[in-house]
Design an enzyme around this catalytic site. Structure first.
Site, PDB file in Angstrom:
ATOM      1  N   ASN A 196      -1.697 -11.069   8.544  1.00 21.36           N
ATOM      2  CA  ASN A 196      -2.697 -10.040   8.749  1.00 21.36           C
ATOM      3  C   ASN A 196      -4.064 -10.502   8.267  1.00 21.36           C
ATOM      4  O   ASN A 196      -4.223 -10.837   7.098  1.00 21.36           O
ATOM      5  CB  ASN A 196      -2.314  -8.773   7.977  1.00 21.36           C
ATOM      6  N   GLU A 197      -5.038 -10.519   9.165  1.00 20.30           N
ATOM      7  CA  GLU A 197      -6.455 -10.692   8.824  1.00 20.30           C
ATOM      8  C   GLU A 197      -6.756 -11.832   7.854  1.00 20.30           C
ATOM      9  O   GLU A 197      -7.192 -11.588   6.726  1.00 20.30           O
ATOM     10  CB  GLU A 197      -7.007  -9.390   8.225  1.00 20.30           C
ATOM     11  N   GLU A 219      -4.607  -2.222  14.278  1.00 18.81           N
ATOM     12  CA  GLU A 219      -5.162  -1.332  13.249  1.00 18.81           C
ATOM     13  C   GLU A 219      -6.491  -0.756  13.703  1.00 18.81           C
ATOM     14  O   GLU A 219      -7.320  -1.484  14.253  1.00 18.81           O
ATOM     15  CB  GLU A 219      -5.465  -2.087  11.935  1.00 18.81           C
ATOM     16  N   GLU A 231      -5.548   1.769  -1.302  1.00 16.45           N
ATOM     17  CA  GLU A 231      -6.510   0.964  -0.550  1.00 16.45           C
ATOM     18  C   GLU A 231      -7.044  -0.188  -1.419  1.00 16.45           C
ATOM     19  O   GLU A 231      -8.211  -0.263  -1.767  1.00 16.45           O
ATOM     20  CB  GLU A 231      -7.622   1.874  -0.012  1.00 16.45           C
ATOM     21  N   TRP A 232      -6.144  -1.091  -1.787  1.00 18.18           N
ATOM     22  CA  TRP A 232      -6.516  -2.333  -2.488  1.00 18.18           C
ATOM     23  C   TRP A 232      -7.456  -2.055  -3.671  1.00 18.18           C
ATOM     24  O   TRP A 232      -7.140  -1.180  -4.473  1.00 18.18           O
ATOM     25  CB  TRP A 232      -7.099  -3.335  -1.473  1.00 18.18           C
ATOM     26  N   ASN A 281      -7.531  -6.063  14.833  1.00 17.49           N
ATOM     27  CA  ASN A 281      -7.853  -4.949  13.942  1.00 17.49           C
ATOM     28  C   ASN A 281      -9.359  -4.757  13.986  1.00 17.49           C
ATOM     29  O   ASN A 281     -10.105  -5.733  13.795  1.00 17.49           O
ATOM     30  CB  ASN A 281      -7.477  -5.269  12.482  1.00 17.49           C
ATOM     31  N   GLN A 314       0.793  -1.219   0.000  1.00 24.20           N
ATOM     32  CA  GLN A 314       0.000   0.000   0.000  1.00 24.20           C
ATOM     33  C   GLN A 314       0.826   1.271   0.000  1.00 24.20           C
ATOM     34  O   GLN A 314       0.309   2.336  -0.346  1.00 24.20           O
ATOM     35  CB  GLN A 314      -0.947  -0.014   1.208  1.00 24.20           C
ATOM     36  N   TRP A 369      -4.516   3.104  11.903  1.00 26.29           N
ATOM     37  CA  TRP A 369      -4.422   2.920  10.458  1.00 26.29           C
ATOM     38  C   TRP A 369      -4.912   4.183   9.792  1.00 26.29           C
ATOM     39  O   TRP A 369      -6.095   4.450   9.840  1.00 26.29           O
ATOM     40  CB  TRP A 369      -5.259   1.713   9.996  1.00 26.29           C
ATOM     41  N   ARG A 407       4.107  -0.228  12.952  1.00 21.77           N
ATOM     42  CA  ARG A 407       3.872  -1.547  12.375  1.00 21.77           C
ATOM     43  C   ARG A 407       3.958  -1.441  10.852  1.00 21.77           C
ATOM     44  O   ARG A 407       3.209  -0.675  10.248  1.00 21.77           O
ATOM     45  CB  ARG A 407       2.483  -2.056  12.779  1.00 21.77           C
ATOM     46  N   TYR A 435     -12.613  -1.730  13.051  1.00 18.06           N
ATOM     47  CA  TYR A 435     -12.935  -0.421  12.484  1.00 18.06           C
ATOM     48  C   TYR A 435     -14.348   0.057  12.780  1.00 18.06           C
ATOM     49  O   TYR A 435     -14.587   1.236  12.921  1.00 18.06           O
ATOM     50  CB  TYR A 435     -12.762  -0.468  10.951  1.00 18.06           C
ATOM     51  N   HIS A 443       1.251  -9.436   4.657  1.00 15.81           N
ATOM     52  CA  HIS A 443       0.092  -8.554   4.529  1.00 15.81           C
ATOM     53  C   HIS A 443      -0.386  -8.622   3.072  1.00 15.81           C
ATOM     54  O   HIS A 443      -0.297  -7.666   2.322  1.00 15.81           O
ATOM     55  CB  HIS A 443       0.436  -7.126   4.955  1.00 15.81           C
TER      56      HIS A 443
HETATM   57  C1  PNW Z   1      -7.699  -3.787   6.676  1.00  9.14           C
HETATM   58  N1  PNW Z   1     -14.086  -4.711   6.524  1.00  9.14           N
HETATM   59  O1  PNW Z   1      -8.597  -4.369   5.782  1.00  9.14           O
HETATM   60  C2  PNW Z   1      -6.310  -4.053   6.132  1.00  9.14           C
HETATM   61  O2  PNW Z   1      -5.480  -4.719   7.053  1.00  9.14           O
HETATM   62  C3  PNW Z   1      -5.621  -2.838   5.583  1.00  9.14           C
HETATM   63  O3  PNW Z   1      -4.634  -3.213   4.675  1.00  9.14           O
HETATM   64  C4  PNW Z   1      -6.653  -1.895   4.961  1.00  9.14           C
HETATM   65  O4  PNW Z   1      -6.086  -0.841   4.253  1.00  9.14           O
HETATM   66  C5  PNW Z   1      -7.515  -1.384   6.094  1.00  9.14           C
HETATM   67  O5  PNW Z   1      -8.058  -2.456   6.865  1.00  9.14           O
HETATM   68  C6  PNW Z   1      -8.648  -0.473   5.653  1.00  9.14           C
HETATM   69  O6  PNW Z   1      -9.535  -1.157   4.809  1.00  9.14           O
HETATM   70  C7  PNW Z   1      -9.962  -4.397   6.022  1.00  9.14           C
HETATM   71  O7  PNW Z   1     -14.820  -4.750   5.495  1.00  9.14           O
HETATM   72  C8  PNW Z   1     -10.792  -4.418   4.918  1.00  9.14           C
HETATM   73  O8  PNW Z   1     -14.580  -4.744   7.654  1.00  9.14           O
HETATM   74  C9  PNW Z   1     -12.159  -4.530   5.091  1.00  9.14           C
HETATM   75  C10 PNW Z   1     -12.701  -4.607   6.363  1.00  9.14           C
HETATM   76  C11 PNW Z   1     -11.873  -4.581   7.479  1.00  9.14           C
HETATM   77  C12 PNW Z   1     -10.482  -4.468   7.296  1.00  9.14           C
END
Ligand code: PNW
Length: 482
Positions: A171-172, A383, A439-440, A313, A22, A432, A79, A315, A125
């Site tokens: 990661n995740e 994160e 962002e992917w 992680n 990223q 984060w 990180r 959000y 990652h």
């Molecule tokens: C994480 N959701 O991904 C990743 O670890 C990071 O690389 C990414 O940039 C960041 O969160 C923000 O998206 C996620 O849908 C992607 O809940 C999607 C979700 C959660 C985390």
């Protein structure tokens, strides 16, 4: 936040998180091999804004500037992830190691330490070497993948373990397997939808990939613990994703159990094998049946206890409603409905610029408690962060990012409450992200940084946003001085 002053121990880690794909750019510099994103991001119609990972924020070039940013933001931890294809360009255990790749991360680690910043290193990652994808479909081939990942991990422990004391293997696994092998929107982009991919199976592959990832994780941890930990004295673990599930109608027992079931499928499916039972939760096995791989007794014993801490992680949160129809064979969330508002029409929280992400500080405290009560492991928050509506240019308004400031202020207050009032043990807060980044599948459209990056300028100019300084002050007050 006067009432929470000094509620975090002196050794608490506050800082920022990033990932190689990223931010690094330099996709072919210093003999780096291709990762699956170097290929995938160049395929037509995969990335929202048709961008790719060739350059991004060019952190490979500007890493010293980034360390100074971290320092000015009061961070004592950072990180980052290592790009496997820089260390071993072709990825495999019989392929050559690239001294220049090692040198880059070695320099970054030294730069961090010289500035009083503790490195937290993620080994994976989401950027599998493309050569391993071509050779044997990477994660889908357990024997080959586990052996190659362990070799790569060992090279990293050997090269960096004298200075790196915080390792994260993967990661995740859930976000990665669901996006890359179920929805097919992340590299390598496999799924059942033949308009998107000529190969893949959305009902089985995500489960196989997650399973093999847990086994690769456990094997890499075993190597660290037997060959390196006794002399290097570091910690190692895995980072899991997870968002809170709130019942759509708390008075309906079917919604209450649907919400709990979502947490079990989304979080406990990964965490129970590692922290609790050495196996998948029974309700997951019940719904997924034979599609869900099984652990051999040896694997189960290896996976159980294979993380020194709970890497978390998180959000946001969703309202979860029960469903009356049977689960379909690609469901991985417990056969529930995700809702934006609850039965009274109450929204999740303020909407960010990312469709799945709203500001839900009330849920963060609940999730910390749910995880700590179930696993009783110290939590490393690795994160958390948000995008904000309307961030397109580094104007005064955008840099005064009130939306993000509100997000962090309210979430950090929830964290302080969980620690001080509920007794949850939390050892780090890694926001984060340090920089706006790639962002992917959303490309550069989603800006998660506390630093605005002008991707169109050759210097990838960095502009601090105000939230960076607000976070700095928050943690200065929360962390004990002595
Ligand atoms: C994480 N959701 O991904 C990743 O670890 C990071 O690389 C990414 O940039 C960041 O969160 C923000 O998206 C996620 O849908 C992607 O809940 C999607 C979700 C959660 C985390």
């Amino acid at each position: 936040m006067k009432e929470f002053e000094n509620c975090l121990d002196k050794d608490f880690h506050f800082g920022y998180a990033t990932a190689a794909v990223q931010i690094e750019g330099a996709w072919n510099v210093d003999d780096k091999g291709l990762s699956i994103w170097d290929k995938f991001s160049h395929l037509p119609n995969k990335i929202k804004d048709n961008t790719n990972v060739d350059e991004t924020a060019e952190a490979y070039k500007f890493y010293k500037e980034d360390v100074q940013l971290l320092k000015s933001y009061g961070a004592n931890a950072y990180r980052f992830s290592i790009a496997w294809s820089r260390i071993i360009p072709l990825g495999g255990r019989n392929d050559p190691v690239n001294a220049k790749g090692i040198e880059f991360y070695s320099n970054l680690i030294d730069e961090l330490l010289a500035n009083g910043i503790t490195p937290f290193v993620t080994l994976f990652h989401w950027d599998t070497p493309q050569a391993l994808e071509d050779r044997y479909n990477s994660f889908l081939n357990k024997e080959e993948f586990v052996a190659d990942f362990c070799n790569y991990a060992k090279v990293c422990y050997e090269a960096f373990g004298d200075r790196v004391k915080h390792w994260i293997t993967f990661n995740e696994p859930e976000v990665y397997s669901a996006c890359a092998y179920l929805a097919g929107i992340f590299a390598p982009g496999r799924c059942s939808d033949r308009s998107k991919s000529s190969e893949g199976n959305s009902s089985t592959e995500p489960l196989i990939v997650s399973h093999n990832m847990l086994i690769a994780h456990a094997n890499a941890v075993k190597i660290y613990r037997t060959e390196f930990q006794p002399t290097q004295n570091g910690t190692i673990g895995i980072t899991l994703s997870g968002n809170w599930a709130e019942p759509w109608n708390p008075n309906d027992p079917r919604d209450v159990s649907a919400a709990e079931r979502m947490l079990v499928f989304d979080i406990a499916r990964y965490a129970d094998p590692v922290f609790k039972s050495g196996d998948y939760p029974p309700e997951v096995r019940h719904q997924m049946g034979d599609r869900l791989p099984t652990f051999t007794p040896e694997e189960s014993a290896l996976v159980l206890g294979s993380s020194d801490f709970y890497g978390m992680n998180t959000y946001t949160a969703f309202y979860i409603k029960h469903k009356d129809t049977p689960a379909d064979d690609t469901d991985t969330k417990g056969n529930v409905v995700f809702e934006e508002t609850n039965w009274e029409g109450k929204p999740r929280g303020p909407k960010s610029a990312t469709d799945w992400l709203c500001t839900t500080p009330w849920a963060f405290r609940k999730l910390l408690n749910w995880i700590y009560a179930r696993y009783k492991y110290p939590i490393y928050l690795t994160e958390q962060g948000t995008t904000a509506p309307g961030e397109t240019a580094p104007t005064e308004d955008v840099l005064n990012d009130t939306f993000r400031i509100h997000y962090y202020t309210t979430y950090v207050e929830s964290l302080a409450r969980a620690v001080k009032e509920d007794g949850v043990v939390v050892k780090s807060y890694l926001a984060w992200s340090l920089l706006d980044n790639w962002e992917w599948a959303n490309g550069f459209t989603d800006r998660f940084g506390v630093t605005f990056v002008d991707f169109s300028s050759p210097e990838k100019t960095r502009y601090p946003k105000k939230s960076a300084y607000v976070l700095k002050e928050l943690f200065q007050n929360l962390i004990k001085n002595e």
